[in-house]
Structures are given as structure tokens and as C-alpha cells.
Design an enzyme around this catalytic site. Structure first.
Site, PDB file in Angstrom:
ATOM      1  N   SER A  17       0.800  -1.220   0.000  1.00 24.09           N
ATOM      2  CA  SER A  17       0.000   0.000   0.000  1.00 24.09           C
ATOM      3  C   SER A  17       0.838   1.279   0.000  1.00 24.09           C
ATOM      4  O   SER A  17       0.498   2.228  -0.714  1.00 24.09           O
ATOM      5  CB  SER A  17      -0.976  -0.005   1.188  1.00 24.09           C
ATOM      6  OG  SER A  17      -1.931  -1.023   0.987  1.00 24.09           O
ATOM      7  N   LYS A  66      -9.484  -5.623  10.466  1.00 26.96           N
ATOM      8  CA  LYS A  66     -10.657  -5.086   9.753  1.00 26.96           C
ATOM      9  C   LYS A  66     -11.918  -5.056  10.621  1.00 26.96           C
ATOM     10  O   LYS A  66     -12.780  -4.202  10.428  1.00 26.96           O
ATOM     11  CB  LYS A  66     -10.902  -5.871   8.463  1.00 26.96           C
ATOM     12  CG  LYS A  66      -9.813  -5.625   7.416  1.00 26.96           C
ATOM     13  CD  LYS A  66     -10.113  -6.321   6.109  1.00 26.96           C
ATOM     14  CE  LYS A  66      -8.923  -6.175   5.163  1.00 26.96           C
ATOM     15  NZ  LYS A  66      -9.184  -6.769   3.849  1.00 26.96           N
ATOM     16  N   GLY A 129     -14.996 -17.018   4.463  1.00 25.59           N
ATOM     17  CA  GLY A 129     -14.420 -16.219   5.548  1.00 25.59           C
ATOM     18  C   GLY A 129     -14.596 -14.728   5.287  1.00 25.59           C
ATOM     19  O   GLY A 129     -15.496 -14.308   4.554  1.00 25.59           O
ATOM     20  N   GLY A 130     -13.719 -13.937   5.883  1.00 32.01           N
ATOM     21  CA  GLY A 130     -13.814 -12.479   5.775  1.00 32.01           C
ATOM     22  C   GLY A 130     -13.701 -11.995   4.339  1.00 32.01           C
ATOM     23  O   GLY A 130     -14.446 -11.102   3.914  1.00 32.01           O
ATOM     24  N   ALA A 131     -12.794 -12.585   3.576  1.00 29.58           N
ATOM     25  CA  ALA A 131     -12.603 -12.150   2.182  1.00 29.58           C
ATOM     26  C   ALA A 131     -13.866 -12.421   1.357  1.00 29.58           C
ATOM     27  O   ALA A 131     -14.255 -11.607   0.513  1.00 29.58           O
ATOM     28  CB  ALA A 131     -11.396 -12.862   1.574  1.00 29.58           C
ATOM     29  N   ARG A 152     -15.514 -25.675   3.060  1.00 30.01           N
ATOM     30  CA  ARG A 152     -15.338 -26.946   3.790  1.00 30.01           C
ATOM     31  C   ARG A 152     -16.370 -27.031   4.900  1.00 30.01           C
ATOM     32  O   ARG A 152     -17.103 -27.996   5.042  1.00 30.01           O
ATOM     33  CB  ARG A 152     -13.934 -27.001   4.408  1.00 30.01           C
ATOM     34  CG  ARG A 152     -12.822 -27.280   3.448  1.00 30.01           C
ATOM     35  CD  ARG A 152     -11.513 -27.399   4.166  1.00 30.01           C
ATOM     36  NE  ARG A 152     -11.271 -26.304   5.112  1.00 30.01           N
ATOM     37  CZ  ARG A 152     -10.099 -25.969   5.608  1.00 30.01           C
ATOM     38  NH1 ARG A 152      -9.029 -26.656   5.267  1.00 30.01           N
ATOM     39  NH2 ARG A 152      -9.958 -24.971   6.450  1.00 30.01           N
TER      40      ARG A 152
HETATM   41  P1  ATR Z   1     -10.090 -14.518   5.336  1.00 25.36           P
HETATM   42  O1  ATR Z   1     -10.397 -13.302   6.155  1.00 25.36           O
HETATM   43  O2  ATR Z   1      -8.782 -14.419   4.568  1.00 25.36           O
HETATM   44  O3  ATR Z   1     -11.221 -14.912   4.453  1.00 25.36           O
HETATM   45  P2  ATR Z   1     -10.797 -16.517   7.276  1.00 25.36           P
HETATM   46  O4  ATR Z   1     -11.945 -15.675   7.687  1.00 25.36           O
HETATM   47  O5  ATR Z   1      -9.963 -17.190   8.302  1.00 25.36           O
HETATM   48  O6  ATR Z   1      -9.788 -15.694   6.383  1.00 25.36           O
HETATM   49  O7  ATR Z   1     -11.354 -17.627   6.266  1.00 25.36           O
HETATM   50  C1  ATR Z   1     -10.525 -18.540   5.652  1.00 25.36           C
HETATM   51  C2  ATR Z   1     -11.312 -19.300   4.593  1.00 25.36           C
HETATM   52  O8  ATR Z   1     -10.422 -20.157   3.876  1.00 25.36           O
HETATM   53  C3  ATR Z   1     -12.413 -20.184   5.160  1.00 25.36           C
HETATM   54  O9  ATR Z   1     -13.489 -20.217   4.245  1.00 25.36           O
HETATM   55  C4  ATR Z   1     -11.711 -21.557   5.212  1.00 25.36           C
HETATM   56  O10 ATR Z   1     -12.597 -22.654   5.157  1.00 25.36           O
HETATM   57  P3  ATR Z   1     -13.295 -23.249   6.498  1.00 25.36           P
HETATM   58  O11 ATR Z   1     -14.267 -22.194   6.970  1.00 25.36           O
HETATM   59  O12 ATR Z   1     -13.982 -24.473   6.043  1.00 25.36           O
HETATM   60  O13 ATR Z   1     -12.172 -23.480   7.465  1.00 25.36           O
HETATM   61  C5  ATR Z   1     -10.925 -21.484   3.943  1.00 25.36           C
HETATM   62  N1  ATR Z   1      -9.767 -22.403   3.885  1.00 25.36           N
HETATM   63  C6  ATR Z   1      -8.563 -22.279   4.491  1.00 25.36           C
HETATM   64  N2  ATR Z   1      -7.728 -23.253   4.132  1.00 25.36           N
HETATM   65  C7  ATR Z   1      -8.402 -24.047   3.246  1.00 25.36           C
HETATM   66  C8  ATR Z   1      -8.096 -25.235   2.505  1.00 25.36           C
HETATM   67  N3  ATR Z   1      -6.897 -25.815   2.588  1.00 25.36           N
HETATM   68  N4  ATR Z   1      -9.050 -25.730   1.704  1.00 25.36           N
HETATM   69  C9  ATR Z   1     -10.259 -25.167   1.609  1.00 25.36           C
HETATM   70  N5  ATR Z   1     -10.629 -24.041   2.282  1.00 25.36           N
HETATM   71  C10 ATR Z   1      -9.711 -23.495   3.094  1.00 25.36           C
END
Ligand code: ATR
Length: 274
Positions: A17, A66, A129-131, A152
Site C-alpha cells: 500500500s 478489519k 471467511g472475511g474475504a 469446507r
Molecule cells: P479470510 O479473512 O482471509 O477470508 P478466514 O476468515 O480465516 O480468512 O477464512 C478462511 C477461509 O479459507 C475459510 O473459508 C476456510 O474454510 P473453512 O471455513 O472451512 O475453514 C478457507 N480455507 C482455508 N484453508 C483451506 C483449505 N486448505 N481448503 C479449503 N478451504 C480453506
């Protein structure tokens, strides 16, 4: 007087950034400084207050703050409210305004830079997740035929779908069920799997021939997800560098009232997808 901005995160050393905003400021003739501030975990509120007390005008916020930024804002935009997270702040008339430009930046990259119109297309979002929360409302705003959220933990995908059900056609499923569904024209990987060199277990059949596959992570070249998409017949691959620069441009325009050109900055930060 030089106006002060900053990005807050932990860690923050990797952040692009400062480079992006310095380039925008030069190109737009804006007298501003932009620093990277590593706030201690649990210490975002006081670090932000100190920055503001020293005359800071606004900030970007990245992981893991965030949600803290969402809590710190006095006034939230509709986008920030929908995402449940804030990635840009502006200090104005004694108030702290909270915005979220992640989804807008992503859609601008997809539609303007990559030339893919979302309206009427089948879109698959991997991760809940958050993204994903930032991306989903922005995708639905572009009126896809369907947005499927696969995760998952299926309950998390279902909760996301419930939260955004009023915004457009969307549904939730697990990865195994994807194999029994028609293919998708746009597949986005919002999971954090790529940070560990892994790919979410999406079946090859989920990519329509010629599909656009987008990795929200940036700067990692051909990630396992993008490599699998290519093998499965995706026609266009992109990582999150365009989204990163476009969300920065939105924040810059919000702060300074002028929207910078993004193409040269994206080109400079692009890591080839090989
Ligand atoms: P972010 O803010 O980057 O989205 P997060 O809120 O921790 O981070 O969410 C991570 C996401 O990546 C979740 O959807 C997680 O799936 P789960 O909710 O089932 O845990 C997903 N994720 C992380 N590693 C993964 C993997 N190896 N295969 C599939 N999904 C994965």
C-alpha cells in the site's frame, strides 16, 4: 501542509500500500505522506487514536484489524455494513468514517481490467471467511445468474448465504456437491489455502471451458488453485494484484477527490502467473 495517511496491520512489512499510494500521489499531484504502521495485536484502537491525534487524515486497514476498524468507525457505509468489516477510514469533522472497498476493487478488476461482465453468468466463490464476505455483496450487485458459495465448513457458507439472500440469487454447498453441478463461468478463490501452498478441493468440472479463474491472494505467481484451473480448461487466470490496486484507488478517491489511473501500478506489481 503534507497530509498524513497510513496502513495498519500486523504484520505490515509485506504491504504494497505505501508503494501504491505514493505512486498515486505523484501521478495526481497530491501533497500526502503514507506510512505503514504495525499496531500490536489487541492495540489497534490506541494506535489509530495516536495516529489521528498526530493529524492523520485517513487510513487503510488490513489483517487482522478489519473488524477492529469496523468497531472504531462512528459512521459506516452500506458496503462496510454488508461486509461486516472496514478496510478504509477517513477522519472528517471530528468523526471516523468507515468504508470497505475490497469488493468494489475486485469487481472493478474483473469487469474493467479483465473485461469479464458478471451479469447473467454463473459465479462460484470458494471460501466463506472475511474475504468472501467482502466479495459476495459486490458480485451480487452485478446481477449474476447465480452465486454459489462453497466451503469446507458448510454451515459457514450457509450463514453467508443467509446474510446476503436479499441481494440476489445465491446458494451454498460443500466441495463434494460441486461435482454434481453445472460448470461456472467465473471461479474465485477467497480461501486462505494459497498462503500455505494449498488449493481448495474444487473439482475440475466446476470450471466452464474458457472460464475466468481469480485468486484473491496476490504476488504468488501460479498458485495451486490457478494451476488446477488452467489444467481444467479455464481460459483466463488472474491473481489479486488488480483487486489490491483498485481498492487502493477507491480509497484514494474517497480521501482526495481524484481517482488515479491504475494500469501502470498494476503492471509494476504484477508477478507473472507461471
Ligand atoms: P479470510 O479473512 O482471509 O477470508 P478466514 O476468515 O480465516 O480468512 O477464512 C478462511 C477461509 O479459507 C475459510 O473459508 C476456510 O474454510 P473453512 O471455513 O472451512 O475453514 C478457507 N480455507 C482455508 N484453508 C483451506 C483449505 N486448505 N481448503 C479449503 N478451504 C480453506
Amino acid at each position: 501542509m503534507t497530509d498524513a495517511y497510513a496502513v495498519f496491520g500486523n504484520p505490515i512489512g509485506h504491504s504494497k500500500s505505501p508503494f501504491i499510494h505514493a505512486a498515486f500521489a505523484r501521478a495526481c499531484g497530491q501533497d500526502m505522506a503514507y506510512a505503514a504502521i504495525e499496531a500490536p495485536l489487541g492495540g489497534f484502537g490506541s494506535a489509530l487514536a495516536a495516529f489521528r491525534a498526530e493529524g492523520g487524515r485517513g487510513a487503510n486497514v488490513t489483517a487482522p484489524f478489519k473488524l477492529d476498524a469496523f468497531a472504531a468507525a462512528d459512521v459506516l457505509s452500506e458496503r462496510a455494513r454488508a461486509a461486516g468489516a472496514v478496510n478504509a477510514l477517513k477522519f472528517e469533522d471530528g468523526r471516523t468514517l468507515g468504508e470497505n472497498f475490497d469488493g468494489l476493487g475486485l469487481l472493478r478488476d474483473i469487469e474493467v481490467n479483465l473485461g469479464f461482465a458478471v451479469a447473467g453468468r454463473r459465479v462460484l466463490l470458494l471460501g466463506a471467511g472475511g474475504a468472501a464476505r467482502g466479495a459476495a455483496p459486490a458480485i451480487l450487485e452485478r446481477r449474476p445468474a447465480l452465486l454459489t458459495v462453497a466451503n469446507r465448513d458448510e454451515a459457514k457458507a450457509a450463514a453467508l448465504v443467509e446474510a446476503f439472500a436479499a441481494l440476489g440469487p445465491l446458494d451454498a454447498c460443500g466441495y463434494e456437491a460441486l461435482a454434481r453441478r453445472p460448470a461456472y463461468d467465473l471461479v474465485l478463490n477467497s480461501t486462505s489455502a494459497s498462503w500455505r501452498g494449498e488449493a481448495p478441493p474444487a473439482p475440475p468440472s466446476c470450471f466452464a471451458r474458457g472460464a475466468l479463474a481469480v485468486e484473491l491472494v496476490y504476488g504468488r505467481g501460479l498458485t495451486p488453485f490457478l494451476a488446477e484451473a488452467k489444467t481444467a480448461g479455464a481460459g483466463q487466470l488472474a491473481d489479486g494484484v488488480g483487486m489490491l490496486v483498485e481498492q487502493a484507488a477507491e480509497a484514494f478517491a474517497w480521501w482526495r477527490g481524484v481517482r488515479p489511473e491504475t494500469r501502470a501500478v498494476i503492471a509494476e506489481l504484477t508477478v507473472p502467473l507461471v
